[in-house]
Design an enzyme around this catalytic site. Structure first.
Site, PDB file in Angstrom:
ATOM      1  N   ASN A  10     -39.855  -4.018 -42.861  1.00 55.17           N
ATOM      2  CA  ASN A  10     -39.995  -4.891 -41.789  1.00 55.17           C
ATOM      3  C   ASN A  10     -39.507  -6.173 -42.290  1.00 55.17           C
ATOM      4  O   ASN A  10     -39.658  -6.915 -43.015  1.00 55.17           O
ATOM      5  CB  ASN A  10     -41.617  -5.302 -41.585  1.00 55.17           C
ATOM      6  CG  ASN A  10     -41.685  -6.510 -40.593  1.00 55.17           C
ATOM      7  OD1 ASN A  10     -41.086  -7.078 -39.987  1.00 55.17           O
ATOM      8  ND2 ASN A  10     -43.048  -6.942 -40.798  1.00 55.17           N
ATOM      9  N   TRP A  11     -38.170  -6.296 -41.599  1.00 54.31           N
ATOM     10  CA  TRP A  11     -37.352  -7.530 -41.943  1.00 54.31           C
ATOM     11  C   TRP A  11     -37.810  -8.663 -41.597  1.00 54.31           C
ATOM     12  O   TRP A  11     -37.134  -9.817 -41.949  1.00 54.31           O
ATOM     13  CB  TRP A  11     -35.791  -7.292 -41.302  1.00 54.31           C
ATOM     14  CG  TRP A  11     -34.864  -6.355 -42.215  1.00 54.31           C
ATOM     15  CD1 TRP A  11     -35.422  -5.597 -43.026  1.00 54.31           C
ATOM     16  CD2 TRP A  11     -33.539  -6.152 -42.118  1.00 54.31           C
ATOM     17  NE1 TRP A  11     -34.147  -4.712 -43.566  1.00 54.31           N
ATOM     18  CE2 TRP A  11     -33.183  -5.238 -42.756  1.00 54.31           C
ATOM     19  CE3 TRP A  11     -32.706  -6.538 -41.036  1.00 54.31           C
ATOM     20  CZ2 TRP A  11     -32.009  -4.582 -42.756  1.00 54.31           C
ATOM     21  CZ3 TRP A  11     -31.271  -5.946 -40.824  1.00 54.31           C
ATOM     22  CH2 TRP A  11     -31.023  -4.957 -41.872  1.00 54.31           C
ATOM     23  N   LYS A  12     -38.569  -8.984 -40.850  1.00 53.82           N
ATOM     24  CA  LYS A  12     -39.348 -10.011 -40.115  1.00 53.82           C
ATOM     25  C   LYS A  12     -38.196 -10.754 -39.548  1.00 53.82           C
ATOM     26  O   LYS A  12     -37.079 -10.304 -39.216  1.00 53.82           O
ATOM     27  CB  LYS A  12     -40.082 -10.835 -41.353  1.00 53.82           C
ATOM     28  CG  LYS A  12     -41.186  -9.792 -41.758  1.00 53.82           C
ATOM     29  CD  LYS A  12     -42.296 -10.520 -42.491  1.00 53.82           C
ATOM     30  CE  LYS A  12     -43.413  -9.886 -43.062  1.00 53.82           C
ATOM     31  NZ  LYS A  12     -44.410 -10.374 -43.610  1.00 53.82           N
ATOM     32  N   HIS A  95     -48.828  -6.782 -35.654  1.00 49.14           N
ATOM     33  CA  HIS A  95     -48.915  -7.435 -36.950  1.00 49.14           C
ATOM     34  C   HIS A  95     -49.732  -8.466 -36.970  1.00 49.14           C
ATOM     35  O   HIS A  95     -49.787  -9.376 -35.960  1.00 49.14           O
ATOM     36  CB  HIS A  95     -47.154  -7.740 -37.290  1.00 49.14           C
ATOM     37  CG  HIS A  95     -46.948  -7.910 -38.656  1.00 49.14           C
ATOM     38  ND1 HIS A  95     -47.230  -9.029 -39.399  1.00 49.14           N
ATOM     39  CD2 HIS A  95     -46.533  -7.212 -39.782  1.00 49.14           C
ATOM     40  CE1 HIS A  95     -47.106  -9.166 -40.350  1.00 49.14           C
ATOM     41  NE2 HIS A  95     -46.624  -8.012 -41.003  1.00 49.14           N
ATOM     42  N   GLU A  97     -48.982 -11.380 -38.660  1.00 51.66           N
ATOM     43  CA  GLU A  97     -48.234 -12.561 -38.183  1.00 51.66           C
ATOM     44  C   GLU A  97     -48.215 -12.853 -36.665  1.00 51.66           C
ATOM     45  O   GLU A  97     -48.011 -13.972 -36.091  1.00 51.66           O
ATOM     46  CB  GLU A  97     -47.054 -12.468 -38.894  1.00 51.66           C
ATOM     47  CG  GLU A  97     -47.142 -12.684 -40.340  1.00 51.66           C
ATOM     48  CD  GLU A  97     -45.700 -12.091 -41.060  1.00 51.66           C
ATOM     49  OE1 GLU A  97     -44.871 -11.814 -40.490  1.00 51.66           O
ATOM     50  OE2 GLU A  97     -45.977 -11.994 -42.311  1.00 51.66           O
ATOM     51  N   GLU A 165     -52.732  -3.037 -43.302  1.00 49.07           N
ATOM     52  CA  GLU A 165     -52.109  -4.334 -43.997  1.00 49.07           C
ATOM     53  C   GLU A 165     -53.141  -5.101 -44.077  1.00 49.07           C
ATOM     54  O   GLU A 165     -53.220  -6.041 -43.274  1.00 49.07           O
ATOM     55  CB  GLU A 165     -50.935  -4.789 -43.087  1.00 49.07           C
ATOM     56  CG  GLU A 165     -49.799  -3.974 -42.954  1.00 49.07           C
ATOM     57  CD  GLU A 165     -48.440  -4.551 -42.826  1.00 49.07           C
ATOM     58  OE1 GLU A 165     -47.620  -4.535 -43.568  1.00 49.07           O
ATOM     59  OE2 GLU A 165     -48.463  -5.527 -42.069  1.00 49.07           O
ATOM     60  N   GLY A 171     -47.243 -11.020 -47.942  1.00 51.27           N
ATOM     61  CA  GLY A 171     -46.481 -12.307 -48.056  1.00 51.27           C
ATOM     62  C   GLY A 171     -46.578 -12.843 -49.774  1.00 51.27           C
ATOM     63  O   GLY A 171     -47.367 -12.243 -50.635  1.00 51.27           O
ATOM     64  N   SER A 213     -47.217  -6.669 -49.844  1.00 52.49           N
ATOM     65  CA  SER A 213     -46.716  -6.776 -51.108  1.00 52.49           C
ATOM     66  C   SER A 213     -46.599  -5.323 -51.706  1.00 52.49           C
ATOM     67  O   SER A 213     -46.671  -5.279 -53.133  1.00 52.49           O
ATOM     68  CB  SER A 213     -47.660  -7.670 -51.941  1.00 52.49           C
ATOM     69  OG  SER A 213     -47.994  -8.889 -51.570  1.00 52.49           O
ATOM     70  N   GLY A 234     -42.482  -5.707 -46.552  1.00 56.32           N
ATOM     71  CA  GLY A 234     -41.610  -7.051 -46.024  1.00 56.32           C
ATOM     72  C   GLY A 234     -40.496  -7.377 -46.828  1.00 56.32           C
ATOM     73  O   GLY A 234     -39.555  -6.776 -46.606  1.00 56.32           O
TER      74      GLY A 234
HETATM   75  P1  PGA Z   1     -44.718  -8.239 -47.540  1.00 55.34           P
HETATM   76  O1  PGA Z   1     -44.997  -8.119 -46.152  1.00 55.34           O
HETATM   77  O2  PGA Z   1     -44.348  -7.028 -48.227  1.00 55.34           O
HETATM   78  O3  PGA Z   1     -43.725  -8.897 -47.638  1.00 55.34           O
HETATM   79  O4  PGA Z   1     -46.092  -8.586 -48.189  1.00 55.34           O
HETATM   80  C1  PGA Z   1     -45.483  -6.627 -45.628  1.00 55.34           C
HETATM   81  C2  PGA Z   1     -45.731  -6.857 -44.046  1.00 55.34           C
HETATM   82  O5  PGA Z   1     -46.255  -8.201 -43.436  1.00 55.34           O
HETATM   83  O6  PGA Z   1     -45.473  -5.990 -43.276  1.00 55.34           O
END
Ligand code: PGA
Length: 255
Positions: A10-12, A95, A97, A165, A171, A213, A234
């Site tokens: 997930n490149w966000k 997600h 976020e 998640e 994050g 993470s 991420g």
């Molecule tokens: P992260 O993000 O690996 O940076 O914790 C995971 C995600 O939100 O998909």
């Protein structure tokens, strides 16, 4: 036949230019050239998908969100059919976020149905904000799954990937990732919810993956002890080196 394990990067909202996105994607493609038993998906920002598709077919592409409407007066939105048309085959829905920006289970449910009818495979994210001694978090995740999958048919459930998640593990501010044991408990719990709703046979191909993470140091435990069917990294997906290490760990443990 069992589904392959799946790693979804997930490149966000990264990287900041098409040039960087093409380089990152090409580097990832190069680093995973030997992989055969693991499915790899990169969920890039909408604006890069079409160009990335031209670089390689070895990696499937996914979007990070989709709108539930089919066509028409929805300013700023992108439909599932549009995504399919430019080559996306997966889409992340729900997600944390996006939930933090106001998306609820009902919205996610509509997005899942719209994705499925356009031929996209939804990656449904679920997870509690925090854990409590009374185990209320289990109920929270149960409600998320039941409401998000409301009305989804038995025939479609195998197309959905469930990503557990926990919000507290996502994050760079996260104090620590979940443990493989915490994931394993949730994995069993999610399977039970799904089998009660759809049937044991129908859910045998559903992949339940871990996100929050994930990196090349902790991935092995989640597969060996947590019985994860893959990951949704991420930050680690922005480093071809770390990402490919995670993929290789998964590949080495695949049957
Ligand atoms: P992260 O993000 O690996 O940076 O914790 C995971 C995600 O939100 O998909």
């Amino acid at each position: 036949m069992k589904s392959k394990n799946i790693i979804v990067g997930n490149w966000k909202m990264n990287p900041l230019s098409l040039k960087e996105a093409e380089k990152l994607f090409a580097d990832v493609v190069k680093s995973i050239s030997d992989i055969k038993k693991t499915e790899i998906v990169i969920c890039a920002p909408f604006v890069y998908l079409e160009k990335l598709k031209k670089i390689s077919k070895k990696i499937s592409l996914g979007a990070q969100d989709v709108f539930w409407g089919e066509v028409g007066a929805f300013t700023g939105e992108i439909s599932a059919e549009m995504l399919y048309d430019i080559g996306a085959r997966y889409v992340i829905v729900g997600h944390s976020e996006r939930r933090a920006m106001g998306e609820n289970n009902n919205d996610v449910n509509k997005k899942i149905k719209s994705a499925l009818s356009a031929g996209l495979r939804p990656i449904l994210c679920v997870g509690e904000g925090m854990r409590d001694e009374n185990h209320e978090y289990l109920n929270f995740v149960k409600i998320q799954i039941e409401e998000c999958l409301n009305g989804v048919s038995k025939d479609s459930i195998s197309k959905i990937v469930i990503a557990y998640e926990p919000v507290w593990a996502i994050g760079k501010e996260a104090p620590h990732p979940a443990t493989p044991e915490e994931f394993r408990e949730m994995n069993i719990f999610i399977k039970k919810i799904l089998s009660d709703k759809f049937g044991v046979k129908e859910i045998s191909k559903v992949r339940i993956i871990y996100g929050g993470s994930v990196d090349d140091k902790n991935a092995e435990g989640f597969i060996k002890d947590g019985k994860a069917n893959g990951f949704l990294p991420g930050r680690a997906s922005l480093s071809p080196e770390k990402f490919s290490k995670i993929v290789k760990i998964c590949e080495a443990l695949s049957k």
